[in-house]
Design an enzyme around this catalytic site. Structure first.
Site, PDB file in Angstrom:
ATOM      1  N   SER A 225       0.836  -1.195   0.000  1.00 52.09           N
ATOM      2  CA  SER A 225       0.000   0.000   0.000  1.00 52.09           C
ATOM      3  C   SER A 225       0.874   1.250   0.000  1.00 52.09           C
ATOM      4  CB  SER A 225      -0.968  -0.048   1.177  1.00 52.09           C
ATOM      5  OG  SER A 225      -1.999   0.900   1.031  1.00 52.09           O
TER       6      SER A 225
ATOM      7  N   ASP B 260      -9.769  -5.119  -4.596  1.00 50.31           N
ATOM      8  CA  ASP B 260      -9.247  -4.175  -3.611  1.00 50.31           C
ATOM      9  C   ASP B 260     -10.146  -2.944  -3.549  1.00 50.31           C
ATOM     10  OD1 ASP B 260      -7.680  -2.284  -2.152  1.00 50.31           O
ATOM     11  OD2 ASP B 260      -5.863  -3.350  -2.741  1.00 50.31           O
TER      12      ASP B 260
ATOM     13  N   HIS C 237      -7.548  -5.813  -0.205  1.00 49.15           N
ATOM     14  CA  HIS C 237      -6.399  -5.106   0.351  1.00 49.15           C
ATOM     15  C   HIS C 237      -5.814  -5.936   1.497  1.00 49.15           C
ATOM     16  CE1 HIS C 237      -4.358  -1.271   0.087  1.00 49.15           C
ATOM     17  NE2 HIS C 237      -4.372  -1.114   1.400  1.00 49.15           N
TER      18      HIS C 237
END
Length: 239
Positions: A108, A175, A208
Site C-alpha cells: 500500500s 481491492d 487489500h
C-alpha cells in the site's frame, strides 16, 4: 535482530533485520515498508511470512518503521525510506547480505515508498544530510500499492517515471482501498517509460492487505517473489 536505530526519530526510525541463524554470506537483501496510508502501521504488521521465508532461504530482510502523519509531512516518510536503504547498503555484509542486490518492497503506502525509491535514485531532495549515500536499488516488489500523489506535483511515482530497475507489481482485483484500475495505469505507463521488465500479477478475488495473514494464495505469492529474486540475481550477477 530487532529495534535497530537507523535515524534520530525515536521509534519511528527503528528497523528489524531477519537472517538465518548460520548467517550465510552474499544473500540477496529485501527491504520492506509497511502500509497504512502514511498515517498508521508498523514494521511487524504485514509481510511477516514473506520475510521469514526469504530469511530461511539465505536472504537478509529488513523491515522498517518510518515517520507518519499528522505529526510529520511529505517528504519525511520518503526521506526515512531512503535512509533505510543507505543504512542497509552500509550494513548488509554485517548480516550476510549482498549490498549490490537490494530489492525494495512494500504494501500500500509502503509500495509507494518502494516505487519512489527506485524512481529517484540518489536524488538529494530525499537525502538531506546524506546526499552522497547510494540509495539505488536492484528491483521493486509492490503489494497492492497506492501510486497517486501524497501532496502536490512530484509526490507520486507517476510523476517520476523513468528508465527504472525491474518491478514486480501485485494487486487484487477486489481491492476496495487502493483501486486496481490505478495500478493498471501505473504499470502501463511504467512499461512505456522503462526498458526493464515490469511484471504485473492481478490476483482474482484478492482484497487489500492480502499479506496480513498466511494463506494458500499468499504462499504462491511468496514463491513468485522468491522466483523473481532468483531471476534477478542470475540475470545481474555483477551489478
Amino acid at each position: 535482530m530487532g529495534n535497530i536505530a537507523y535515524g534520530d526519530a525515536g521509534r519511528r526510525n527503528l528497523l528489524d533485520v531477519y537472517h538465518r541463524r548460520d548467517r550465510p554470506t552474499g544473500g540477496p537483501v529485501l527491504v520492506y515498508f509497511h502500509g497504512g496510508g502514511f498515517r498508521i502501521g508498523h514494521k511487524r504488521r504485514e509481510g511477516r511470512a514473506l520475510l521469514h521465508h526469504l530469511a530461511g532461504r539465505g536472504w537478509v530482510c529488513v523491515s522498517a518503521n518510518y515517520r507518519l502523519a499528522p505529526a510529520h509531512h511529505y517528504p519525511d516518510a520518503h526521506v526515512d525510506a531512503k535512509r533505510v536503504i543507505a543504512w542497509t547498503r552500509s550494513h548488509a555484509t554485517d548480516h550476510g547480505g549482498d549490498p549490490r542486490m537490494i530489492i525494495v518492497s512494500g504494501s500500500s503506502a509502503g509500495a509507494h515508498l518502494a516505487s519512489m525509491i527506485a524512481l529517484t535514485p540518489n536524488d538529494p531532495t530525499f537525502q538531506p544530510g546524506f546526499e552522497s549515500a547510494d540509495t539505488s536499488v536492484a528491483a521493486v516488489v509492490g503489494f497492492y500499492g497506492y501510486y497517486g500523489r501524497v501532496t502536490g506535483p512530484g509526490s507520486s511515482p507517476l510523476d517520476r517515471l523513468r528508465d527504472a530497475p525491474p518491478f514486480l507489481v501485485l494487486h487484487g482485483d477486489k481491492d476496495s482501498s487502493t483501486l486496481v484500475e490505478d495500478t493498471r495505469e501505473f504499470v502501463t505507463r511504467l512499461r512505456q517509460a522503462s526498458s526493464r521488465p515490469v511484471v504485473y500479477a492481478e490476483l482474482p478475488g484478492a482484497q487489500h492487505t492480502f499479506d496480513l495473514f498466511y494463506s494458500l494464495r499468499y504462499s504462491h505469492i511468496i514463491d513468485a517473489v522468491t522466483a523473481f529474486g532468483t531471476w534477478l540475481r542470475e540475470s545481474q550477477p555483477h551489478r
